[in-house]
Scaffold this active site. Structure first.
Site, mmCIF file in Angstrom:
data_model
loop_
_atom_site.group_PDB
_atom_site.id
_atom_site.type_symbol
_atom_site.label_atom_id
_atom_site.label_comp_id
_atom_site.label_asym_id
_atom_site.label_seq_id
_atom_site.Cartn_x
_atom_site.Cartn_y
_atom_site.Cartn_z
ATOM 1 C CE LYS A 77 -3.751 -2.367 2.460
ATOM 2 N NZ LYS A 77 -4.633 -2.339 3.649
ATOM 3 C CE1 TYR A 117 -9.421 -3.292 0.792
ATOM 4 C CE2 TYR A 117 -8.818 -1.124 -0.018
ATOM 5 C CZ TYR A 117 -8.479 -2.312 0.610
ATOM 6 O OH TYR A 117 -7.181 -2.517 1.062
ATOM 7 C CG ASN A 180 -3.403 -2.651 7.103
ATOM 8 O OD1 ASN A 180 -3.260 -2.174 5.973
ATOM 9 N ND2 ASN A 180 -4.472 -3.340 7.462
ATOM 10 C CG HIS A 183 -4.950 -6.408 -0.361
ATOM 11 N ND1 HIS A 183 -6.160 -6.494 0.298
ATOM 12 C CD2 HIS A 183 -5.025 -7.269 -1.411
ATOM 13 C CE1 HIS A 183 -6.931 -7.363 -0.345
ATOM 14 N NE2 HIS A 183 -6.275 -7.854 -1.376
ATOM 15 C CD GLU A 194 -8.650 -9.269 -3.468
ATOM 16 O OE1 GLU A 194 -7.465 -9.628 -3.326
ATOM 17 O OE2 GLU A 194 -9.419 -9.048 -2.505
HETATM 18 P P1 DAT Z 1 -7.654 -7.121 5.476
HETATM 19 O O1 DAT Z 1 -6.852 -6.050 4.769
HETATM 20 O O2 DAT Z 1 -6.880 -7.746 6.594
HETATM 21 O O3 DAT Z 1 -8.216 -8.133 4.526
HETATM 22 P P2 DAT Z 1 -10.298 -5.948 5.631
HETATM 23 O O4 DAT Z 1 -10.567 -6.544 4.308
HETATM 24 O O5 DAT Z 1 -11.292 -6.174 6.725
HETATM 25 O O6 DAT Z 1 -8.887 -6.406 6.204
HETATM 26 O O7 DAT Z 1 -10.131 -4.378 5.480
HETATM 27 C C1 DAT Z 1 -9.479 -3.821 4.374
HETATM 28 C C2 DAT Z 1 -8.644 -2.654 4.826
HETATM 29 O O8 DAT Z 1 -9.481 -1.646 5.366
HETATM 30 C C3 DAT Z 1 -7.679 -2.978 5.955
HETATM 31 O O9 DAT Z 1 -6.482 -3.581 5.483
HETATM 32 C C4 DAT Z 1 -7.429 -1.634 6.525
HETATM 33 C C5 DAT Z 1 -8.791 -0.970 6.392
HETATM 34 N N1 DAT Z 1 -9.554 -1.097 7.645
HETATM 35 C C6 DAT Z 1 -10.180 -2.194 8.117
HETATM 36 N N2 DAT Z 1 -10.773 -1.949 9.297
HETATM 37 C C7 DAT Z 1 -10.500 -0.650 9.581
HETATM 38 C C8 DAT Z 1 -10.806 0.230 10.654
HETATM 39 N N3 DAT Z 1 -11.532 -0.183 11.699
HETATM 40 N N4 DAT Z 1 -10.340 1.505 10.600
HETATM 41 C C9 DAT Z 1 -9.617 1.942 9.569
HETATM 42 N N5 DAT Z 1 -9.293 1.173 8.503
HETATM 43 C C10 DAT Z 1 -9.723 -0.106 8.505
HETATM 44 MG MG MG Z 2 -9.711 -8.018 3.082
#
Ligand code: DAT
Ligand code: MG
Length: 218
Positions: A77, A117, A180, A183, A194
Site C-alpha cells: 500500500k 473494496y 497496515n 494487502h 482481485e
Molecule cells: P484485510 O486487509 O486484513 O483483509 P479488511 O478486508 O477487513 O482487512 O479491510 C481492508 C482494509 O481496510 C484494511 O487492510 C485496513 C482498512 N480497515 C479495516 N478496518 C478498519 C478500521 N476499523 N479503521 C480503519 N481502517 C480499517
Molecule cells: Mg480483506
C-alpha cells in the site's frame, strides 16, 4: 461395454474426437502463453475448470508432472511504498518459496478501489481508506505456490497491527489499522476476483522456477 447401434457409435466417436480437438487447442494456447485466447476457448466450460487464480492441475513444462498451486494478490500500500519497505516485503515472499508471476507499480483509481473494496462500502472508515489508498503509488503483485492464499494471510498478519504477531509483515512494520502496509487476498475466490480486477491475463507469466522441485513435491 454395452454395444451401441452403429449410427450412435459414430456420433459417440465424433463427440470424443471433438472433445479431443478442443482440449488439444486449449493446451496449445495455454502453453504458448495466450491466456486471453485460452479463456475464450474455455468459455462455456464450468468456471471451476478455468481457475485463473489456481494453477492446480497444470503440468510443469519441465517435469511434465502435475503441480498443485494457487495464485494470490499481494499489494504494498502507499505507506509501504513511501516507507521504502517494498524490497523487504518482496524478500519475505521469495524466501518463503513462492513464485512471482506478475508485478507493477501504479497509482490506483477510485473506480478500481471501489470495486476492490466493494464489501467495505458501508463502513465508516471507507472514505478515508479510499483517500489513503489513492494518495500515492502501490506495488501490486501476483504470487504463486502451494497454499499461497492462506500462507500469505498468515505472513501478512492481523488486519489491525496492534493485534498482529511479531514476525508478520504488519506485526513488524506497522502500528495502526489505517496504515497496515500490505494487502493480501483472503480466499481463493477473492484472489481470483482481485487478480482479474488488477491484472490483464497477458501481464501474468507462466514460468518454471529452477528450484520448484526443492520447495514443493510436484
Ligand atoms: P484485510 O486487509 O486484513 O483483509 P479488511 O478486508 O477487513 O482487512 O479491510 C481492508 C482494509 O481496510 C484494511 O487492510 C485496513 C482498512 N480497515 C479495516 N478496518 C478498519 C478500521 N476499523 N479503521 C480503519 N481502517 C480499517
Ligand atoms: Mg480483506
Amino acid at each position: 461395454m454395452t454395444s451401441l447401434p452403429e449410427g450412435w457409435q459414430n456420433t459417440r466417436q465424433n463427440m470424443i474426437m471433438l472433445q479431443h480437438c478442443i482440449l488439444k487447442r486449449v493446451l496449445q494456447q495455454f502453453y504458448s502463453g495466450n491466456q486471453e485466447t485460452t479463456k475464450s476457448l474455455l468459455s462455456g466450460f464450468p468456471a471451476a475448470l478455468q481457475h485463473g487464480h489456481r494453477a492446480a492441475g497444470h503440468r510443469s513444462k519441465s517435469t511434465g508432472l502435475p503441480g498443485e498451486s494457487e495464485r494470490t494478490l499481494i499489494a504494498i500500500k502507499p505507506d509501504g511504498v513511501q516507507r521504502r519497505l517494498v524490497g523487504q516485503i518482496i524478500q519475505r515472499f521469495e524466501q518463503r518459496g513462492f513464485k512471482l508471476v506478475g508485478m507493477k507499480m501504479m497509482k490506483v483509481s477510485e473506480d478500481l478501489l471501489s470495486q476492490h473494496y466493494c464489501e467495505l462500502r458501508t463502513k465508516p472508515f471507507y472514505p478515508s481508506l479510499l483517500h489513503y489508498m489513492t494518495s500515492g503509488p502501490v506495488v501490486v503483485m501476483v504470487w504463486e505456490g502451494h497454499k499461497v492464499v492462506q500462507t500469505s494471510r498468515k505472513m501478512v498478519g492481523h488486519t489491525n497491527p496492534a493485534e498482529a504477531q511479531a514476525g508478520t509483515v504488519r506485526g513488524d512494520f506497522s502500528i495502526h489499522v489505517s496504515r497496515n502496509v500490505v494487502h493480501a487476498s483472503d480466499s481463493l475466490e477473492g484472489a481470483q476476483r482481485e487478480i482479474q480486477l488488477w491484472f490483464q491475463g497477458k501481464e501474468l507469466l507462466n514460468w518454471d522456477c529452477c528450484d520448484q522441485t526443492s520447495t514443493c513435491e510436484v
